[in-house]
Design a protein around this motif. Structure first.
Motif, PDB file in Angstrom:
ATOM      1  N   VAL A   1       0.844  -1.202   0.000  1.00  0.00           N
ATOM      2  CA  VAL A   1       0.000   0.000   0.000  1.00  0.00           C
ATOM      3  C   VAL A   1       0.879   1.251   0.000  1.00  0.00           C
ATOM      4  O   VAL A   1       0.633   2.206  -0.751  1.00  0.00           O
ATOM      5  CB  VAL A   1      -0.971  -0.009   1.206  1.00  0.00           C
ATOM      6  N   GLU A   2       1.909   1.248   0.812  1.00  0.00           N
ATOM      7  CA  GLU A   2       2.815   2.408   0.856  1.00  0.00           C
ATOM      8  C   GLU A   2       3.536   2.600  -0.474  1.00  0.00           C
ATOM      9  O   GLU A   2       3.647   3.735  -0.956  1.00  0.00           O
ATOM     10  CB  GLU A   2       3.823   2.245   1.986  1.00  0.00           C
ATOM     11  N   TYR A   3       4.008   1.513  -1.068  1.00  0.00           N
ATOM     12  CA  TYR A   3       4.662   1.641  -2.375  1.00  0.00           C
ATOM     13  C   TYR A   3       3.676   2.161  -3.425  1.00  0.00           C
ATOM     14  O   TYR A   3       4.038   2.976  -4.277  1.00  0.00           O
ATOM     15  CB  TYR A   3       5.265   0.304  -2.815  1.00  0.00           C
ATOM     16  N   ARG A   4       2.446   1.708  -3.370  1.00  0.00           N
ATOM     17  CA  ARG A   4       1.443   2.199  -4.321  1.00  0.00           C
ATOM     18  C   ARG A   4       1.239   3.698  -4.156  1.00  0.00           C
ATOM     19  O   ARG A   4       1.149   4.437  -5.136  1.00  0.00           O
ATOM     20  CB  ARG A   4       0.124   1.442  -4.137  1.00  0.00           C
ATOM     21  N   HIS A   5       1.199   4.179  -2.915  1.00  0.00           N
ATOM     22  CA  HIS A   5       1.050   5.619  -2.674  1.00  0.00           C
ATOM     23  C   HIS A   5       2.281   6.393  -3.123  1.00  0.00           C
ATOM     24  O   HIS A   5       2.194   7.601  -3.356  1.00  0.00           O
ATOM     25  CB  HIS A   5       0.747   5.892  -1.196  1.00  0.00           C
ATOM     26  N   GLN A   6       3.403   5.713  -3.258  1.00  0.00           N
ATOM     27  CA  GLN A   6       4.631   6.350  -3.740  1.00  0.00           C
ATOM     28  C   GLN A   6       4.753   6.276  -5.258  1.00  0.00           C
ATOM     29  O   GLN A   6       5.746   6.707  -5.816  1.00  0.00           O
ATOM     30  CB  GLN A   6       5.860   5.702  -3.096  1.00  0.00           C
ATOM     31  N   GLY A   7       3.754   5.702  -5.911  1.00  0.00           N
ATOM     32  CA  GLY A   7       3.732   5.672  -7.367  1.00  0.00           C
ATOM     33  C   GLY A   7       4.116   4.341  -7.996  1.00  0.00           C
ATOM     34  O   GLY A   7       4.196   4.246  -9.220  1.00  0.00           O
ATOM     35  N   VAL A   8       4.330   3.311  -7.215  1.00  0.00           N
ATOM     36  CA  VAL A   8       4.615   1.986  -7.771  1.00  0.00           C
ATOM     37  C   VAL A   8       3.272   1.334  -8.075  1.00  0.00           C
ATOM     38  O   VAL A   8       2.481   1.079  -7.174  1.00  0.00           O
ATOM     39  CB  VAL A   8       5.443   1.117  -6.793  1.00  0.00           C
ATOM     40  N   ASP A   9       3.019   1.087  -9.348  1.00  0.00           N
ATOM     41  CA  ASP A   9       1.703   0.607  -9.762  1.00  0.00           C
ATOM     42  C   ASP A   9       1.519  -0.909  -9.633  1.00  0.00           C
ATOM     43  O   ASP A   9       0.409  -1.379  -9.424  1.00  0.00           O
ATOM     44  CB  ASP A   9       1.434   0.994 -11.221  1.00  0.00           C
ATOM     45  N   ASN A  10       2.579  -1.662  -9.758  1.00  0.00           N
ATOM     46  CA  ASN A  10       2.475  -3.111  -9.898  1.00  0.00           C
ATOM     47  C   ASN A  10       2.572  -3.843  -8.558  1.00  0.00           C
ATOM     48  O   ASN A  10       3.412  -4.708  -8.378  1.00  0.00           O
ATOM     49  CB  ASN A  10       3.579  -3.593 -10.852  1.00  0.00           C
ATOM     50  N   VAL A  11       1.700  -3.506  -7.599  1.00  0.00           N
ATOM     51  CA  VAL A  11       1.772  -4.127  -6.272  1.00  0.00           C
ATOM     52  C   VAL A  11       0.521  -4.921  -5.904  1.00  0.00           C
ATOM     53  O   VAL A  11       0.485  -5.551  -4.840  1.00  0.00           O
ATOM     54  CB  VAL A  11       2.051  -3.076  -5.174  1.00  0.00           C
TER      55      VAL A  11
END
Length: 194
Positions: A144-154
């Motif tokens: 979730v944190e990576y997604r909020h940082q702009g990583v789409d493929n999580v």
């Protein structure tokens, strides 16, 4: 064995565990995360989540935290093997790796560590179930944190972590993580006058 030898053996394990501060959680590279968190960072938050889940589920928070801290210590020797790689590799059981890691520790220390790892690996006690949920929940939260940082493929990490959760409390926390904002804590809930 002498007390100096016991201390040296314990220190060897402590030094080895320090490697986890520099070892990356490699599965995130597949999602496009260039500099993923370390195994030690993952284990720290897993222990924190485990303590909270234990309190929510009526398990022993100290025992759960211990299981969480130790759950990935074997990765100093076998590394963080990505899930896809496990299809092609056969690693010795974590209990065997741990036994080698603590072989020179004082017997009481070795017994405490090997017992905790064996309990976690067996996954039969409430504490082990909660610790395993904490591990999966930490992965979900990190995604979730990576997604909020702009990583789409999580999404696959979110889905597989969520599907592995066993306790009701872990499911509630997962829902809160998925509905929440990672930086919401920066905004005070109420302002006070100074």
């Amino acid at each position: 064995m002498t007390e100096d030898h016991d201390a040296a053996g314990a220190m060897t394990f402590i030094f080895e565990a320090g490697v986890l501060k520099r070892a990356a959680r490699t599965g995130w590279w597949f999602a496009g995360v260039k500099h993923p968190e370390s195994i030690a960072e993952h284990s720290f938050r897993t222990a924190l989540i485990g303590m909270m889940l234990a309190a929510m589920e009526g398990a022993n928070p100290a025992r759960v935290s211990m299981l969480c801290v130790l759950h990935d210590t074997q990765e100093t020797r076998i590394t963080d093997i990505p899930h896809i790689a496990k299809r092609y590799l056969t690693a010795v059981p974590n209990t065997a790796v741990t036994a080698d890691q603590v072989a020179d520790c004082p017997p009481a220390v070795a017994d405490a560590i090997t017992g905790a790892v064996a309990e976690y690996e067996a996954g039969e006690t409430l504490e082990a179930v909660v610790a395993r949920d904490a591990d999966k929940l930490e992965c979900l939260i990190q995604a979730v944190e990576y997604r909020h940082q702009g990583v789409d493929n999580v999404q696959r990490w979110i889905d597989s972590s969520r599907a592995a959760l066993k306790t009701a409390s872990a499911h509630r926390l997962a829902d809160a993580a998925l509905d929440g904002q990672p930086l919401a804590w920066l905004t005070p809930r109420r302002q006070t006058e100074l």
